[in-house]
Design a protein around this motif. Structure first.
Motif, PDB file in Angstrom:
ATOM      1  N   ARG A  39      -2.772  16.927   6.307  1.00 17.37           N
ATOM      2  CA  ARG A  39      -2.072  16.077   5.339  1.00 17.37           C
ATOM      3  C   ARG A  39      -2.250  16.571   3.910  1.00 17.37           C
ATOM      4  O   ARG A  39      -1.376  16.385   3.062  1.00 17.37           O
ATOM      5  CB  ARG A  39      -2.584  14.636   5.438  1.00 17.37           C
ATOM      6  CG  ARG A  39      -2.066  13.926   6.678  1.00 17.37           C
ATOM      7  CD  ARG A  39      -2.699  12.561   6.800  1.00 17.37           C
ATOM      8  NE  ARG A  39      -2.098  11.788   7.891  1.00 17.37           N
ATOM      9  CZ  ARG A  39      -2.721  10.796   8.516  1.00 17.37           C
ATOM     10  NH1 ARG A  39      -3.943  10.442   8.154  1.00 17.37           N
ATOM     11  NH2 ARG A  39      -2.123  10.141   9.477  1.00 17.37           N
ATOM     12  N   LEU A  40      -3.407  17.156   3.631  1.00 17.37           N
ATOM     13  CA  LEU A  40      -3.676  17.657   2.280  1.00 17.37           C
ATOM     14  C   LEU A  40      -2.919  18.949   2.013  1.00 17.37           C
ATOM     15  O   LEU A  40      -2.522  19.228   0.886  1.00 17.37           O
ATOM     16  CB  LEU A  40      -5.177  17.922   2.112  1.00 17.37           C
ATOM     17  CG  LEU A  40      -6.065  16.679   2.052  1.00 17.37           C
ATOM     18  CD1 LEU A  40      -7.518  17.068   2.299  1.00 17.37           C
ATOM     19  CD2 LEU A  40      -5.927  15.973   0.711  1.00 17.37           C
ATOM     20  N   ASP A  41      -2.731  19.722   3.064  1.00 15.87           N
ATOM     21  CA  ASP A  41      -2.185  21.063   2.892  1.00 15.87           C
ATOM     22  C   ASP A  41      -1.288  21.393   4.080  1.00 15.87           C
ATOM     23  O   ASP A  41      -1.649  22.204   4.929  1.00 15.87           O
ATOM     24  CB  ASP A  41      -3.385  22.035   2.805  1.00 15.87           C
ATOM     25  CG  ASP A  41      -2.927  23.441   2.447  1.00 15.87           C
ATOM     26  OD1 ASP A  41      -1.774  23.591   1.992  1.00 15.87           O
ATOM     27  OD2 ASP A  41      -3.730  24.372   2.640  1.00 15.87           O
ATOM     28  N   PRO A  42      -0.113  20.723   4.139  1.00 14.04           N
ATOM     29  CA  PRO A  42       0.751  20.935   5.309  1.00 14.04           C
ATOM     30  C   PRO A  42       1.193  22.400   5.381  1.00 14.04           C
ATOM     31  O   PRO A  42       1.440  23.005   4.332  1.00 14.04           O
ATOM     32  CB  PRO A  42       1.945  20.019   5.054  1.00 14.04           C
ATOM     33  CG  PRO A  42       1.629  19.201   3.857  1.00 14.04           C
ATOM     34  CD  PRO A  42       0.501  19.866   3.138  1.00 14.04           C
ATOM     35  N   PRO A  43       1.276  22.934   6.587  1.00 13.43           N
ATOM     36  CA  PRO A  43       1.629  24.351   6.722  1.00 13.43           C
ATOM     37  C   PRO A  43       3.072  24.621   6.283  1.00 13.43           C
ATOM     38  O   PRO A  43       3.891  23.729   6.282  1.00 13.43           O
ATOM     39  CB  PRO A  43       1.442  24.646   8.201  1.00 13.43           C
ATOM     40  CG  PRO A  43       1.414  23.340   8.889  1.00 13.43           C
ATOM     41  CD  PRO A  43       1.029  22.293   7.892  1.00 13.43           C
TER      42      PRO A  43
ATOM     43  N   ALA B 257       0.842  -1.198   0.000  1.00 12.80           N
ATOM     44  CA  ALA B 257       0.000   0.000   0.000  1.00 12.80           C
ATOM     45  C   ALA B 257       0.871   1.239   0.000  1.00 12.80           C
ATOM     46  O   ALA B 257       2.043   1.184   0.383  1.00 12.80           O
ATOM     47  CB  ALA B 257      -0.899   0.002   1.233  1.00 12.80           C
ATOM     48  N   ARG B 258       0.269   2.326  -0.442  1.00 14.77           N
ATOM     49  CA  ARG B 258       0.967   3.605  -0.307  1.00 14.77           C
ATOM     50  C   ARG B 258       0.067   4.577   0.444  1.00 14.77           C
ATOM     51  O   ARG B 258      -1.169   4.510   0.350  1.00 14.77           O
ATOM     52  CB  ARG B 258       1.398   4.131  -1.682  1.00 14.77           C
ATOM     53  CG  ARG B 258       0.390   4.894  -2.438  1.00 14.77           C
ATOM     54  CD  ARG B 258       0.859   5.288  -3.850  1.00 14.77           C
ATOM     55  NE  ARG B 258      -0.311   5.494  -4.676  1.00 14.77           N
ATOM     56  CZ  ARG B 258      -1.007   6.635  -4.707  1.00 14.77           C
ATOM     57  NH1 ARG B 258      -0.634   7.681  -4.019  1.00 14.77           N
ATOM     58  NH2 ARG B 258      -2.095   6.743  -5.471  1.00 14.77           N
ATOM     59  N   HIS B 259       0.727   5.470   1.214  1.00  9.20           N
ATOM     60  CA  HIS B 259      -0.015   6.427   2.023  1.00  9.20           C
ATOM     61  C   HIS B 259      -0.584   7.548   1.171  1.00  9.20           C
ATOM     62  O   HIS B 259       0.092   8.060   0.289  1.00  9.20           O
ATOM     63  CB  HIS B 259       0.908   7.045   3.078  1.00  9.20           C
ATOM     64  CG  HIS B 259       1.151   6.133   4.231  1.00  9.20           C
ATOM     65  ND1 HIS B 259       0.268   6.024   5.278  1.00  9.20           N
ATOM     66  CD2 HIS B 259       2.146   5.252   4.481  1.00  9.20           C
ATOM     67  CE1 HIS B 259       0.718   5.136   6.142  1.00  9.20           C
ATOM     68  NE2 HIS B 259       1.867   4.640   5.682  1.00  9.20           N
ATOM     69  N   THR B 260      -1.822   7.916   1.442  1.00  5.57           N
ATOM     70  CA  THR B 260      -2.402   9.151   0.899  1.00  5.57           C
ATOM     71  C   THR B 260      -3.118   9.825   2.070  1.00  5.57           C
ATOM     72  O   THR B 260      -3.361   9.177   3.094  1.00  5.57           O
ATOM     73  CB  THR B 260      -3.442   8.885  -0.219  1.00  5.57           C
ATOM     74  OG1 THR B 260      -4.664   8.450   0.390  1.00  5.57           O
ATOM     75  CG2 THR B 260      -2.962   7.858  -1.223  1.00  5.57           C
ATOM     76  N   PRO B 261      -3.481  11.096   1.909  1.00  6.25           N
ATOM     77  CA  PRO B 261      -4.221  11.749   3.002  1.00  6.25           C
ATOM     78  C   PRO B 261      -5.538  11.043   3.322  1.00  6.25           C
ATOM     79  O   PRO B 261      -6.051  11.134   4.430  1.00  6.25           O
ATOM     80  CB  PRO B 261      -4.480  13.154   2.453  1.00  6.25           C
ATOM     81  CG  PRO B 261      -3.378  13.373   1.462  1.00  6.25           C
ATOM     82  CD  PRO B 261      -3.134  12.037   0.832  1.00  6.25           C
ATOM     83  N   ALA B 262      -6.081  10.308   2.348  1.00  5.45           N
ATOM     84  CA  ALA B 262      -7.368   9.638   2.563  1.00  5.45           C
ATOM     85  C   ALA B 262      -7.195   8.193   3.016  1.00  5.45           C
ATOM     86  O   ALA B 262      -8.168   7.455   3.099  1.00  5.45           O
ATOM     87  CB  ALA B 262      -8.194   9.694   1.285  1.00  5.45           C
ATOM     88  N   GLY B 263      -5.972   7.793   3.293  1.00  2.91           N
ATOM     89  CA  GLY B 263      -5.734   6.430   3.754  1.00  2.91           C
ATOM     90  C   GLY B 263      -4.769   5.691   2.851  1.00  2.91           C
ATOM     91  O   GLY B 263      -4.152   6.283   1.958  1.00  2.91           O
TER      92      GLY B 263
END
Ligand code: GDP
Ligand code: PGA
Ligand code: MN
Ligand code: MN
Length: 618
Positions: A614-618, A545-551
């Motif tokens: 995770r979608l928009d790291p500061p 598996a690979r990581h995404t912000p949605a899992g």
């Protein structure tokens, strides 16, 4: 049960159910007597669940025009019912949760103050069965006497509801015998709301599908009662199903520490003979029955059916979540069911089926959109009008249904009847999403899984009234079915961590992603086995598996697409998590969660924040 029925329009000696009652349970007798006094039927019949009873009732409905017998050489033992055109789906805006306190029903249910609702119901049910027979239908959800099972009794003036309950539940003498004095059972009163005798004693002729424009599907979760008025449609009228097994049972389950959910249940066997049990929650008409009866396109894999709509899951003595299907039959969507999509269902529907709102062929068989590629040249449509392929409206109603016994299902698992249930290895959440949601994603842990369940949204379907295609949030696919506050439902799910040692893994799936040209990017149906293979691989620790912000989504090459006609670009899109789309999703979720107030679990709020981070790291 605390119903106070004060209408003494008939005195006790006249109530016909006193003769020949097959039970000595005083509470049951008293309730039947009071209900008959309120609704004033001509006679009361206790149902035994026998074949003779079924044959007698179907013969009567053929005589009154409610059922059309199908050609026995085409579809033995089967019938077609055509509903009134306005009684074709669940009525969510007339579905009520009458808890004492408004905040116990929550922002997503229609709350009614119980005393006021009782008074209203007393009004509409007064004399509502005049000129008709009141049937007393004892039933068990789950194997009779099983540790995960619940008992109920429905009274109804609809013979269509009686024969459907016989198919959909364990109905009749065995259930009645289990309802002894002191045993808990859920009472449900159902009337189609079209008495044949009016207040002045004038009679009127019956119609093929009696119902009333005014509808009530009312639940009293605290006293565990159901009152349904005005509809004959399955989801409103078969009280064992949505009313008892979901709305009332979800409230009971919360009290008792288990889960009553809108989920299919399957046994999956890998080519290496490893067995997995999966439960999956998708909103109505989003693929549960199809997945439950899937014939895997991958060689060596086997899917066996345990349930297609409802799962009751309890912490078992083995530290696992154990699930049963409380139903005994399938009430499935006909349109879209065909030899190429769901051959198991097509086999299951060969005989002993009650079809509702499908089209009739000239030789006395049934047809619906998607059964065959080409429509017959001439049909009678679901309203009873002549139809040809040039007609502007569909031949079958989009929510046309079949009602058939589980025993007819060729893929039924041996575990179907096991009162102890099966251990659940994985839970799948899904919806009908043309964009955004990837084909499959795994939650990192239980709490992210609860967030995934809470986040389901889906395009509306014809299973309930409302605008088809409109996107709506449907947490756990339970929006119309949770009998208590939606925020408490999330907390209850989180609390399973403290009750179950070996929790199932959680995945989100979406078979309905579309390209810009509107076509489905994923072939679906039997090919969904490829996704199940990856899920089982994750359970075994073998699939990458690979990581995404949605899992976690399948790593490149981890999903078996051998021999599949999906372009690399489409596959990439199916497994993509688009940051802009997901940020918009997060905004929508935040708006959806806002009315949950303090009942939104902090963990769920944290997962939303984490998603954004995770979608928009500061
Ligand atoms: P349920 O109401 O959740 O049990 O849903 P069904 O299994 O009855 O399916 C509802 C509709 O969705 C039917 O028209 C099916 O043909 C369609 N459907 C089910 N599974 C899939 C799938 O994998 N892909 C696509 N494109 N359609 C599907
Ligand atoms: P479904 O069941 O989930 O198979 O559509 C009926 C319903 O939910 O109304
Ligand atoms: Mn359902
Ligand atoms: Mn279904």
């Amino acid at each position: 049960m605390t119903t106070d029925v004060t209408h003494e329009t008939q005195d006790a000696q006249d109530t016909p159910e006193l003769s020949g009652t097959p039970t000595a349970n005083p509470a049951l007798l008293d309730w039947v007597r009071r209900t008959a006094r309120l609704t004033q039927p001509d006679r009361v019949v206790w149902c035994d669940g026998s074949q003779e009873e079924f044959d007698r009732l179907t013969a009567r409905m053929v005589a009154t025009g409610t059922l059309i017998p199908l050609n026995p050489s085409k579809r033995p033992g089967s019938f077609l019912a055509r509903s009134a055109p306005g009684d074709v789906a669940r009525v969510e805006h007339r579905t009520f949760i009458a808890s004492r306190r408004r905040e116990d029903a929550g922002p997503t249910n229609n709350w009614r103050e119980p005393d006021a609702l009782r008074e209203e119901l007393d009004g509409v049910f007064t004399g509502s069965m005049r000129g008709r027979t009141m049937y007393v239908v004892p039933f068990s959800m789950g194997p009779v006497g099983g540790p995960l099972s619940l008992l109920g009794v429905q009274v109804t003036d609809s013979p269509y509801a009686v024969v459907s309950m016989r198919t959909m539940t364990r109905m009749g003498n065995e259930a009645l015998a289990a309802i002894t004095e002191g045993t808990a059972w859920v009472p449900g009163v159902h009337s189609v709301g079209m008495p044949l005798v009016d207040d002045l004693g004038r009679t009127r002729p019956d119609v093929a599908w009696p119902c009333n424009d005014l509808k009530h599907v009312a639940h009293f979760p605290e006293t565990r009662e159901i009152w349904s008025f005005g509809s004959g449609y399955g989801g409103n009228a078969l009280l064992g199903k949505k009313c008892l097994a979901l709305r009332i049972a979800s409230a009971v389950a919360r009290e008792e520490g288990w889960l009553a959910e809108h989920m299919l249940l399957v046994k999956v066997t890998s080519p290496q003979q490893r067995v997995f049990h999966l439960a999956a929650a998708f909103p109505s008409a989003c693929g549960k029955t199809n997945l439950a009866m899937m014939r895997p396109a991958l060689p060596g894999w086997r899917v066996e059916t345990i349930g297609d709509d409802i799962a009751w899951m309890r912490p078992g003595p083995d530290g696992r979540l154990r699930a049963i299907n409380p139903e005994a039959g399938f009430f499935g969507v006909a349109p879209g069911t065909g030899w190429s999509t769901n051959p198991t269902a097509m086999e299951m529907l060969r005989e002993d089926v009650i079809f509702t709102n499908v089209a009739l062929t000239d030789d006395g068989d049934v047809w619906w959109e998607g059964m065959t590629e080409e429509a017959p040249a001439h049909l009678t449509d679901w309203r009873g009008n002549p139809w040809t392929p040039d007609s502007p409206t569909p031949a079958a109603h989009p929510n046309a249904r079949f009602t058939v016994a589980a025993a007819r299902c060729p893929s039924l698992a041996a575990e179907f009847d096991d009162p102890e249930g099966v251990p659940v290895d994985a839970i799948l959440f899904g919806g009908r999403r043309r964009t955004t949601a990837p084909l499959v994603a795994q939650a990192g842990d239980w709490s992210q899984g609860v967030f995934a369940g809470a986040s389901i949204s889906s395009e509306r379907t014809a299973a309930a009234e409302g605008a088809v295609g409109e996107l709506r949030h449907d947490p756990f696919a339970m929006l119309p079915f949770t009998g208590y506050h939606v925020g408490d439902h999330l907390s209850h799910w989180l609390s399973m961590r403290d009750r179950v040692e070996h929790l199932p893994a959680v995945f989100s799936v979406n078979w309905f992603r579309r390209g810009e040209d509107g076509r489905f990017l994923w072939p679906g149906f039997g090919e969904n086995a490829r996704v199940l293979e990856w899920i089982c691989g994750r359970l075994e620790g073998t699939a990458a598996a690979r990581h995404t912000p949605a899992g976690l989504v399948p790593a490149p090459g981890a999903l078996d697409v051998d021999g599949l006609d999906v372009s690399p670009a489409d596959l990439a899109e199916l497994l993509s998590v688009d940051a802009a789309a997901w940020l918009a999703e997060a905004d929508q979720l935040e708006r959806f969660f806002a009315p949950f107030g303090a009942k939104l679990p902090a963990e769920v709020r944290d997962h939303l924040a984490l998603l954004r981070y995770r979608l928009d790291p500061p």
